[in-house]
Write a protein that holds these residues in place. Structure first.
Motif, mmCIF file in Angstrom:
data_model
loop_
_atom_site.group_PDB
_atom_site.id
_atom_site.type_symbol
_atom_site.label_atom_id
_atom_site.label_comp_id
_atom_site.label_asym_id
_atom_site.label_seq_id
_atom_site.Cartn_x
_atom_site.Cartn_y
_atom_site.Cartn_z
ATOM 1 N N ASP A 190 0.826 -1.202 0.000
ATOM 2 C CA ASP A 190 0.000 0.000 0.000
ATOM 3 C C ASP A 190 0.864 1.256 0.000
ATOM 4 O O ASP A 190 0.341 2.370 -0.018
ATOM 5 N N ARG A 191 2.178 1.076 0.044
ATOM 6 C CA ARG A 191 3.066 2.231 0.039
ATOM 7 C C ARG A 191 3.130 2.853 -1.357
ATOM 8 O O ARG A 191 2.831 2.202 -2.346
ATOM 9 N N PRO A 192 3.557 4.116 -1.444
ATOM 10 C CA PRO A 192 3.684 4.763 -2.764
ATOM 11 C C PRO A 192 4.652 4.016 -3.671
ATOM 12 O O PRO A 192 5.553 3.322 -3.193
ATOM 13 N N ASP A 193 4.475 4.171 -4.976
ATOM 14 C CA ASP A 193 5.367 3.557 -5.951
ATOM 15 C C ASP A 193 6.747 4.209 -5.857
ATOM 16 O O ASP A 193 6.873 5.433 -5.852
ATOM 17 N N LEU A 194 7.790 3.386 -5.775
ATOM 18 C CA LEU A 194 9.148 3.881 -5.589
ATOM 19 C C LEU A 194 9.559 4.853 -6.697
ATOM 20 O O LEU A 194 10.196 5.876 -6.439
ATOM 21 N N GLN A 195 9.184 4.555 -7.927
ATOM 22 C CA GLN A 195 9.638 5.357 -9.064
ATOM 23 C C GLN A 195 9.112 6.792 -9.028
ATOM 24 O O GLN A 195 9.788 7.719 -9.457
ATOM 25 N N GLY A 224 4.545 8.077 5.265
ATOM 26 C CA GLY A 224 3.847 7.980 3.982
ATOM 27 C C GLY A 224 4.825 7.925 2.818
ATOM 28 O O GLY A 224 4.586 8.506 1.753
ATOM 29 N N ALA A 225 5.935 7.222 3.039
ATOM 30 C CA ALA A 225 7.011 7.173 2.044
ATOM 31 C C ALA A 225 7.118 5.806 1.387
ATOM 32 O O ALA A 225 6.640 4.802 1.916
ATOM 33 N N ALA A 226 7.759 5.787 0.222
ATOM 34 C CA ALA A 226 8.096 4.524 -0.441
ATOM 35 C C ALA A 226 9.364 3.965 0.195
ATOM 36 O O ALA A 226 10.123 4.694 0.834
ATOM 37 N N VAL A 227 9.592 2.679 0.002
ATOM 38 C CA VAL A 227 10.783 2.020 0.544
ATOM 39 C C VAL A 227 11.727 1.656 -0.594
ATOM 40 O O VAL A 227 11.304 1.137 -1.630
ATOM 41 N N GLY A 228 13.027 1.951 -0.379
ATOM 42 C CA GLY A 228 14.051 1.584 -1.339
ATOM 43 C C GLY A 228 15.175 0.844 -0.636
ATOM 44 O O GLY A 228 15.124 0.612 0.574
ATOM 45 N N ALA A 229 16.187 0.479 -1.405
ATOM 46 C CA ALA A 229 17.324 -0.253 -0.831
ATOM 47 C C ALA A 229 18.535 -0.089 -1.725
ATOM 48 O O ALA A 229 18.421 0.213 -2.918
ATOM 49 N N SER A 230 19.701 -0.301 -1.133
ATOM 50 C CA SER A 230 20.928 -0.302 -1.920
ATOM 51 C C SER A 230 21.077 -1.663 -2.597
ATOM 52 O O SER A 230 20.408 -2.632 -2.228
ATOM 53 N N ARG A 231 21.976 -1.727 -3.568
ATOM 54 C CA ARG A 231 22.206 -3.002 -4.247
ATOM 55 C C ARG A 231 22.737 -4.048 -3.262
ATOM 56 O O ARG A 231 22.383 -5.229 -3.356
ATOM 57 N N ALA A 232 23.572 -3.609 -2.319
ATOM 58 C CA ALA A 232 24.138 -4.542 -1.352
ATOM 59 C C ALA A 232 23.046 -5.203 -0.522
ATOM 60 O O ALA A 232 23.103 -6.400 -0.231
#
Length: 312
Positions: A190-195, A224-232
């Motif tokens: 339900d989180r916002p789209d990362l892009q 109310g944020a999207a979730v991202g991650a590093s490649r590692a």
């Protein structure tokens, strides 16, 4: 005069914000007439959204049961047919556009211009190379159609307020039989789209485990944020690869980017360099991420993040 066709990106009957960013890029070409193509099994709702984008003169709605799922090899022959009479064909530099537009370029017999970040003229563009450390000027032949992907992080969304005509378009193109949709596996959230999110909270290898990543999800939900991650973090199996931010993941430009436990490898910084405000939390005061961060906090993320969430 330039006549530009933009291929709309959409999913589940909703237009992706990347399309409006492509319109902004097209508007940078002086005197351009901008049309948007919506290919779907039921394009009406998406076409109506596209018609509201400021600067769009016409929306072409292509209804075909084969377009129920965005398969590049199925969409490309249709886009190539639609492209007849257009000087430019644009698509977003997202996973969708990177998959589709090279196929369109191949069918039209032209070389693709990738990651357009600035427009000098109708056939001269700027794009980043070497992980964004250099900018190159590319000139496309004026005798051929220009097929390009638009670096969405470099362009704002065109506003709403337009009232373009929506026209049902029929495309006579032979579709391939060797490529077909089988199934789609994706995480539900339900989180916002990362892009296209305005706020993104990302975690890195310092999280240590998939369970520890829960504090990132919790903070993101609070904000109310999207979730991202590093490649590692992705390579370590903490999160699925659709959350990867960086040169080999998603290139994003949120208003706020919070990097937690991310050292700041150049490939990651490439993906966030257009962000508005960058906040970094890391226990290593020498971490490269602090060189580009607007706000930096040195400390133990497992202590700081819960405190930050409590304060919020």
């Amino acid at each position: 005069m330039s006549k530009i066709l933009i291929v709309a990106e959409h999913l589940d009957g909703k237009l992706n914000a990347s399309t409006a960013r492509c319109v902004s890029c097209a508007q940078a070409i002086e005197g351009a007439e901008i049309h948007v193509a919506v290919l779907s099994d039921a394009p009406d709702a998406v076409a109506a959204e596209a018609a509201k984008i400021t600067g769009v003169a016409k929306v072409l709605a292509v209804a075909n049961a084969a377009n129920a799922h965005p398969i590049a090899q199925v969409l490309a022959p249709q886009v190539a047919k639609l492209a007849e009479g257009y000087s430019h064909v644009f698509g977003p530099s997202t996973t969708f556009g990177k998959d589709l537009m090279p196929c369109v370029a191949a069918l039209l017999g032209v070389a693709q211009v990738s990651d357009v970040m600035a427009v000098e003229s109708a056939h001269v563009f700027k794009r980043p190379i070497y992980a964004g450390n250099a900018i190159i000027t590319v000139e496309a032949p004026s005798s051929m159609a220009v097929v390009a992907t638009v670096r969405t992080a470099s362009w704002p969304q065109a506003g709403e307020g337009g009232s373009a005509a929506v026209e049902a378009a029929s495309v006579d193109a032979k579709l391939p039989e060797h490529t077909r949709f089988v199934e789609l596996k994706q995480g539900k959230s339900d989180r916002p789209d990362l892009q296209g999110a305005a706020k993104v909270i990302s975690g890195g290898r310092a999280m240590g485990s998939p369970d520890a990543f829960k504090i990132i999800y919790s903070l993101a939900d609070k904000m109310g944020a999207a979730v991202g991650a590093s490649r590692a973090a992705v390579d370590a199996g903490y999160v699925p690869n659709e959350l990867q931010v960086g040169q080999t993941g998603k290139i994003i430009a949120p208003d706020l980017y919070v990097a937690i436990g991310i050292s700041g490898a150049i490939q990651h910084l490439t993906g966030i360099k257009d962000a508005g405000t960058i906040v970094a939390i890391n226990k290593d005061p020498e971490a490269p991420i602090f060189e580009i961060a607007d706000i930096g906090l040195v400390g133990d993320l497992f202590q700081i993040v819960p405190e930050l969430e409590k304060a919020l």
